[in-house]
Scaffold this active site. Structure first.
Site, mmCIF file in Angstrom:
data_model
loop_
_atom_site.group_PDB
_atom_site.id
_atom_site.type_symbol
_atom_site.label_atom_id
_atom_site.label_comp_id
_atom_site.label_asym_id
_atom_site.label_seq_id
_atom_site.Cartn_x
_atom_site.Cartn_y
_atom_site.Cartn_z
ATOM 1 N N PRO A 221 0.033 -29.869 74.294
ATOM 2 C CA PRO A 221 0.616 -29.186 73.137
ATOM 3 C C PRO A 221 0.338 -27.686 73.179
ATOM 4 O O PRO A 221 -0.768 -27.265 73.510
ATOM 5 C CB PRO A 221 -0.119 -29.829 71.950
ATOM 6 C CG PRO A 221 -1.398 -30.362 72.513
ATOM 7 C CD PRO A 221 -1.139 -30.676 73.968
ATOM 8 N N CYS B 151 16.077 -0.156 69.823
ATOM 9 C CA CYS B 151 17.408 0.416 69.934
ATOM 10 C C CYS B 151 18.355 -0.651 70.464
ATOM 11 O O CYS B 151 18.761 -0.625 71.624
ATOM 12 C CB CYS B 151 17.341 1.614 70.863
ATOM 13 S SG CYS B 151 18.756 2.645 70.693
ATOM 14 N N TYR C 183 16.807 -17.037 70.699
ATOM 15 C CA TYR C 183 17.188 -18.418 70.349
ATOM 16 C C TYR C 183 17.728 -18.589 68.919
ATOM 17 O O TYR C 183 17.889 -19.708 68.463
ATOM 18 C CB TYR C 183 15.980 -19.374 70.455
ATOM 19 C CG TYR C 183 14.972 -19.139 71.539
ATOM 20 C CD1 TYR C 183 15.281 -19.382 72.872
ATOM 21 C CD2 TYR C 183 13.686 -18.721 71.231
ATOM 22 C CE1 TYR C 183 14.337 -19.197 73.859
ATOM 23 C CE2 TYR C 183 12.723 -18.538 72.218
ATOM 24 C CZ TYR C 183 13.061 -18.768 73.535
ATOM 25 O OH TYR C 183 12.120 -18.597 74.505
HETATM 26 N N1 LLP Z 1 3.864 -28.198 79.174
HETATM 27 C C1 LLP Z 1 4.848 -27.653 79.919
HETATM 28 C C2 LLP Z 1 4.977 -28.013 81.325
HETATM 29 C C3 LLP Z 1 5.733 -26.728 79.336
HETATM 30 O O1 LLP Z 1 6.707 -26.203 80.067
HETATM 31 C C4 LLP Z 1 5.567 -26.365 77.983
HETATM 32 C C5 LLP Z 1 6.455 -25.386 77.347
HETATM 33 C C6 LLP Z 1 4.510 -26.958 77.251
HETATM 34 C C7 LLP Z 1 3.687 -27.877 77.894
HETATM 35 C C8 LLP Z 1 4.233 -26.629 75.826
HETATM 36 O O2 LLP Z 1 5.286 -26.950 74.968
HETATM 37 P P1 LLP Z 1 5.085 -26.799 73.380
HETATM 38 O O3 LLP Z 1 4.084 -27.841 72.937
HETATM 39 O O4 LLP Z 1 4.590 -25.421 73.118
HETATM 40 O O5 LLP Z 1 6.440 -27.020 72.821
HETATM 41 N N2 LLP Z 1 9.551 -19.757 74.500
HETATM 42 C C9 LLP Z 1 10.073 -20.939 73.859
HETATM 43 C C10 LLP Z 1 9.280 -22.183 74.228
HETATM 44 C C11 LLP Z 1 9.226 -22.424 75.718
HETATM 45 C C12 LLP Z 1 8.403 -23.628 76.070
HETATM 46 C C13 LLP Z 1 8.205 -23.712 77.533
HETATM 47 N N3 LLP Z 1 7.369 -24.775 77.965
HETATM 48 C C14 LLP Z 1 10.076 -20.701 72.361
HETATM 49 O O6 LLP Z 1 9.703 -19.618 71.922
HETATM 50 O O7 LLP Z 1 10.484 -21.572 71.588
#
Ligand code: LLP
Length: 433
Positions: free
Chosen positions: A292, A362, A335
């Protein structure tokens, strides 16, 4: 209702975070300012760990996905809470190691790790390198051989589950830059190859089905697909895959529209499925890892800005300009992510206005949100954007040569700077005359 449980309004009508007056924080440290509540971060870590203990007998490891928010202080908190860390670059790996993080509790990800990154990980003894493709396997095997080491790896698998739709589109995910495809046989061939590699120890399989997911079913389905594959590997190749990493992706509440499930429900349902499939297919229960990121960091963070001006365009919209923007929070620009905002110094007033919050870059698309309900807002007010603890600081940039804000951590009603505000000298630090 404020979206995160650590937020409240005090007698002066000011927004508080972790019991601390955010208007005072803005005065003390200046704006823009990232504010993180350590108490809430720790609470999230414990709830994930407890659910692993309760439903899976503790036979697993919760690894915080540090891409969500990474700095030395955050790595230290994870260390103290007994979590592992998911790192995805040499930079994140270096940060973790700099606070003495045990390398065996690190998972090193990335779809195109360089030789230098792989060598660094090998040299430091990273516990699990998540191999993304066959070229990487070859390179890693060669690098391990050259240095007389063995690499513990997991394979990143595309389980063929599209978590962003409510119906699973089983082939949808084949179009992804991450990992080995199951349905084409690519993953199976790769497993055969890893077993034969002299300096590779295939300890497990990994999948990550997406991010900001509210439904438990795709996770349960992913566990089932992965275990079915583990059983096939055992039956056909006589090889035992000991670990299963199910990634991250648990949704959080950004606005009233979001309804995340309780995280222990996730472990409960996934554990049930894992046990069921293992019994049915006569496979030993694997050690489980989860990763997470957002769910640990996002609700614990807010960003404070100072309002500089308003622009009322009759019959169109009202812009409210702040002293930050896409350089510290690019998520709306990227997004169209939704956030709640509060006027921190008038948080007791009803939200009688609807505005577009614009950044100072900008760039026309530099917005924090459109159609945002807010208290009556005027220049000089402190604006708080809520639930910004993940993928804000970590995705910030110096676009327009704007220095990055400081990060302040709150604990037991006190605040401390954990990342300094960048200065103008930082901006020209790498420029040569
Ligand atoms: N494990 C792997 C292999 C991942 O690629 C990711 C996220 C996570 C764990 C963690 O996922 P989470 O629990 O945070 O959802 N920049 C985007 C989110 C990109 C997530 C990429 N990978 C945003 O701002 O929504």
């Amino acid at each position: 209702m404020l979206v995160s449980k650590n937020l409240a309004v005090n007698e002066q009508g000011h927004l508080t975070a972790g019991g601390v007056d955010t208007v005072e924080l803005a005065k003390q440290y200046g704006t823009p300012l990232y504010v993180m509540d350590e108490g809430l971060i720790r609470e999230h870590c414990r709830s994930f760990k407890e659910s692993m203990d309760r439903y899976y007998g503790g036979e697993g490891l919760v690894c915080y996905a540090s891409k969500a928010f990474c700095c030395k202080a955050m790595c230290r908190i994870m260390l103290e809470e007994g979590l592992g860390l998911d790192v995805v670059s040499e930079g994140e790996l270096y940060t973790a190691l700099s606070v003495g993080f045990p390398p065996e509790k690190l998972c090193f990800h990335g779809n195109n790790k360089t030789d230098s990154e792989l060598s660094f990980a090998l040299e430091k003894g990273v516990g699990r390198i998540i191999v993304d493709n066959i070229y990487e396997l070859d390179r890693l095997n060669r690098l391990a051989e050259q240095t007389g080491r063995n690499a513990n790896i997991m394979y990143r698998i595309k389980p063929g589950i599209d978590a962003h739709t409510h119906n699973f589109i089983m082939t949808g995910q084949i179009d992804s830059k991450f990992g080995f495809a199951l349905e084409t046989g690519e993953a199976y061939e790769a497993v055969k190859k890893a077993i034969e590699c002299s300096h590779i120890n295939l300890v497990g399989l990994h999948c990550h089905i997406g991010s900001q997911i509210f439904d438990i079913d795709p996770f349960v389905r992913a566990a089932e697909v992965m275990l079915t594959f583990i059983a096939k590997i055992k039956d056909e190749l006589g090889f035992e895959v000991k670990e299963l990493n199910l990634g991250g992706g648990f949704g959080i509440k950004y606005t009233e529209e979001d309804a995340p499930v309780a995280y222990d429900k996730y472990m409960e349902k996934v554990s049930e499925k894992v046990k069921e499939v293992c019994a049915e297919k006569k496979v030993k229960l694997p050690f489980i890892l989860i990763e997470p990121g957002r769910s640990i960091a996002a609700p614990a963070g807010i960003t404070l800005y100072t309002v500089g001006g308003r622009k009322e365009i009759p019959n169109i919209r009202t812009y409210v300009s702040i002293d930050g923007g896409m350089c510290d929070n690019p998520r709306y620009a990227l997004y169209q992510s939704k956030y709640d905002v509060e006027v921190a110094n008038k948080a007791n007033l009803p939200k009688s206005e609807t505005v577009t919050v614009a950044g100072k870059c900008c760039e026309t698309g530099d917005l924090i949100g459109e159609g945002m309900p807010i208290q009556p807002v005027e220049p000089g007010d402190i604006l708080a954007v809520l639930a910004t603890g993940a993928y804000n600081y970590s995705m910030s940039s110096n676009y327009n040569r704007i220095p990055k804000p400081a990060v302040v951590m709150l604990r037991d009603g006190k605040s401390r700077v954990v990342v300094k505000r960048e200065t103008l000298d930082d901006i020209i630090r790498n420029d040569l005359d």
